[in-house]
Design a protein around this motif. Structure first.
Motif, PDB file in Angstrom:
ATOM      1  N   GLU A 162       0.836  -1.202   0.000  1.00 43.32           N
ATOM      2  CA  GLU A 162       0.000   0.000   0.000  1.00 43.32           C
ATOM      3  C   GLU A 162       0.871   1.252   0.000  1.00 43.32           C
ATOM      4  N   PHE A 187       2.470   2.106  -3.381  1.00 37.47           N
ATOM      5  CA  PHE A 187       1.581   2.772  -4.333  1.00 37.47           C
ATOM      6  C   PHE A 187       1.268   4.194  -3.909  1.00 37.47           C
ATOM      7  N   ARG A 188       1.123   4.423  -2.615  1.00 35.02           N
ATOM      8  CA  ARG A 188       0.858   5.788  -2.146  1.00 35.02           C
ATOM      9  C   ARG A 188       2.004   6.705  -2.542  1.00 35.02           C
ATOM     10  N   LEU A 239       3.907   6.380  -5.077  1.00 33.35           N
ATOM     11  CA  LEU A 239       3.934   6.542  -6.529  1.00 33.35           C
ATOM     12  C   LEU A 239       2.826   7.461  -7.015  1.00 33.35           C
ATOM     13  N   GLU A 240       1.862   7.717  -6.148  1.00 30.08           N
ATOM     14  CA  GLU A 240       0.659   8.397  -6.574  1.00 30.08           C
ATOM     15  C   GLU A 240       0.946   9.795  -7.109  1.00 30.08           C
ATOM     16  N   ASP A 241       0.348  10.080  -8.239  1.00 31.01           N
ATOM     17  CA  ASP A 241       0.543  11.372  -8.895  1.00 31.01           C
ATOM     18  C   ASP A 241      -0.734  11.657  -9.659  1.00 31.01           C
TER      19      ASP A 241
END
Lengths: 128, 132
Positions: A96, A99-100, A102-104
């Protein structure tokens, strides 16, 4: 392309120690490009970088690893994709967090699940 | 005899706290070959009544946000009329980390007529941000 030594956790909970995982770029024609160290440190999640091990690769993953494809430069019309292996088991807190980080809001991220080959799957599922 | 049956299964996505009812078509027969896709007890325990809510479809088309679901692609102990091995796909509805995920794979591989299988994880055809 950058190659990192990491412990990889498959979906069945088995830890593959000191696996070699590659990070690179591809274009729309699937041509591969090397990433620089500076680019890696700018794009790769801290969760990923902090899990990199020192020393040599010992083995390869028996199949295809869980992989992220991250669009880069969508705002400028670029069609390049980062290919980033995800060494963390789906459902784990590291997964989790990966991915957080990587979030854009501008750039999309796609997940391709792993594939575990036949003989090894029998072993990992405790059939043999 | 129908070639397949439709079932509805509660499926946990790879991302925490996300689940959906999955409509699957379980293959029963191909060209008279009566080999059905495995549907072991631990997977059947996730079966739900037919849902009128929007459901995810077990489909390889890019119209769906999830291109491929977590599954075991099984090689069965039978041949098609053309001499190729019969293959069946069995869904793994439990998220990795749940003990039933590994147990699902084990029960699928030890199902009747299953020789071996390849595990495939989830593949997302669209950006995963919608699940975070």
């Amino acid at each position: 392309m950058a190659r990192y030594t990491m412990n990889y956790f498959n979906d069945l909970g088995v830890c593959h120690q000191r696996v070699g995982l590659r990070v690179y770029l591809v274009d729309i024609d699937n041509q591969e490009f090397t990433t620089t160290t500076e680019q890696d440190f700018e794009v790769l999640p801290f969760t990923f970088l902090s899990a990199v091990l020192l020393g040599e690769v010992v083995c390869s993953f028996p199949g295809r690893t869980r992989t992220i494809r991250k669009a880069v430069g969508q705002k400028s019309g670029s069609s390049l994709l980062w290919i980033i292996p995800c060494p963390f088991r789906a459902g784990s807190s590291e997964f989790e967090r990966f991915f957080r980080e990587l979030e854009d809001e501008f750039e999309e991220v796609f997940l391709e699940g792993e594939r575990i080959d036949r003989a090894f799957l029998l072993r990992y599922a405790d059939v043999v | 005899m129908s070639r397949y049956e439709v079932r509805w299964v509660l499926y946990d996505l790879d991302f925490a706290n996300t689940a959906a009812v999955l409509r699957i078509r379980r293959f029963l027969s191909t060209s008279g070959n009566e080999i059905a896709a495995p549907f072991p007890p631990v997977v059947a325990a996730r079966e739900v009544a037919r849902s009128t809510d929007p459901v995810l479809l077990a489909s390889r088309t890019r119209r769906n946000a999830i291109q491929d679901f977590r599954a075991v692609e099984c090689c069965m102990n039978a041949l098609t009329p053309s001499g190729d091995p019969v293959e069946r796909t069995a869904i793994v509805p439990y998220r990795p980390g749940d003990p039933n995920c590994r147990e699902s794979v084990r029960q699928i591989l030890t199902s009747e007529n299953v020789v071996n299988g390849i595990y495939r994880g989830e593949v997302h055809a669209e950006s995963v941000w919608r699940w975070l």
